[in-house]
Design an enzyme around this catalytic site. Structure first.
Site, short mmCIF file in Angstrom:
data_model
loop_
_atom_site.label_atom_id
_atom_site.label_comp_id
_atom_site.label_asym_id
_atom_site.label_seq_id
_atom_site.Cartn_x
_atom_site.Cartn_y
_atom_site.Cartn_z
N ARG A 35 20.73 -11.81 -12.93
CA ARG A 35 20.29 -10.59 -12.25
C ARG A 35 18.78 -10.63 -12.15
O ARG A 35 18.09 -10.80 -13.16
CB ARG A 35 20.69 -9.32 -13.02
CG ARG A 35 22.19 -9.17 -13.22
CD ARG A 35 22.87 -8.82 -11.90
NE ARG A 35 24.28 -8.60 -12.09
CZ ARG A 35 25.23 -9.38 -11.59
NH1 ARG A 35 24.90 -10.45 -10.89
NH2 ARG A 35 26.49 -9.12 -11.80
N GLU A 91 -0.42 14.21 -6.80
CA GLU A 91 -0.30 13.49 -5.53
C GLU A 91 -0.39 14.44 -4.34
O GLU A 91 -0.99 14.09 -3.32
CB GLU A 91 0.99 12.68 -5.50
CG GLU A 91 1.02 11.55 -6.50
CD GLU A 91 -0.07 10.50 -6.27
OE1 GLU A 91 -0.42 10.23 -5.10
OE2 GLU A 91 -0.56 9.95 -7.27
N GLU A 95 -3.49 13.62 -1.88
CA GLU A 95 -3.19 13.13 -0.53
C GLU A 95 -3.42 14.16 0.57
O GLU A 95 -3.81 13.79 1.67
CB GLU A 95 -1.74 12.63 -0.47
CG GLU A 95 -1.52 11.37 -1.27
CD GLU A 95 -0.15 10.74 -1.08
OE1 GLU A 95 0.68 11.31 -0.33
OE2 GLU A 95 0.08 9.69 -1.67
N GLU A 137 -9.10 4.69 -3.89
CA GLU A 137 -9.83 3.61 -3.24
C GLU A 137 -8.85 2.72 -2.48
O GLU A 137 -7.81 2.32 -3.01
CB GLU A 137 -10.58 2.78 -4.28
CG GLU A 137 -11.46 1.72 -3.67
CD GLU A 137 -12.26 0.95 -4.71
OE1 GLU A 137 -12.55 -0.22 -4.45
OE2 GLU A 137 -12.58 1.54 -5.76
#
Length: 184
Positions: A35, A91, A95, A137
């Site tokens: 796997r 986030e 964003e 960045e």
């Protein structure tokens, strides 16, 4: 039903984001197999909802498929054990430049169980207020505001090709249909 048992595990790649393993496993019938899988820290994804019934998505270039995608704000957990709600809040603001006073957990889902242990935590964000956009960045994106119903329709029609974003939008739509008389 029996589980596969790990006999041996070898890390074959150690990247900044991903770790790749090749494991030898014992199958339920006693045979052995291999796997290959990716260890991912997990992520949070957010559907922002403004009182006027609009949302914000982000449009950004994704290198592996080499195209632009319309996505819900999202990001990875930066360290083991990091709180997914904290990541969702971070986030969303980084964003889009918006903060949420209210986050509603919609679901936590595994997007690619055949080769990764990534778990994405999905949230609906309400009671939004201005914050400060701080892109990482090397991160380039466009914030796109649209009616939430339009985003839902795009997801249902397959026009939003990012699976996490489609799942987030459909989960939010189902939640709002069940719990709200009107979106907003």
């Amino acid at each position: 039903m029996a589980e596969e048992q790990t006999l041996r595990s070898e890390q074959v790649f150690d990247g900044r984001l991903l770790k790749v393993y090749r494991d030898e496993v014992a199958l339920p019938d006693g045979r052995h197999s291999v796997r290959e899988w990716i260890d991912h820290p997990g992520a949070s994804a957010v559907v922002p909802l403004f009182p006027d019934g609009t949302t914000v998505l982000v449009r950004q270039f994704r290198y592996p498929p080499r195209r632009f995608f319309l996505e819900v704000p999202a990001g990875k957990l930066d360290r083991p054990g990091e709180d997914p709600e904290t990541v969702a809040r971070r986030e969303l603001e980084e964003e889009t430049g918006w903060q949420a006073r209210t986050l509603i957990h919609l679901a936590s889902l595994y997007p690619c169980i055949g080769y990764s242990n990534e778990l994405i935590h999905f949230y609906l964000a309400r009671d939004l207020e201005p914050g400060r956009q701080q892109l990482a960045e090397g991160e380039w994106l466009e914030v796109v505001r649209m009616p939430l119903e339009e985003a839902f329709a795009k997801a249902r029609r397959g026009e939003i090709a990012d699976m996490k974003s489609t799942a987030a939008l459909l989960l939010a739509e189902a939640f709002l249909q069940k719990n709200d008389k009107a979106v907003g």
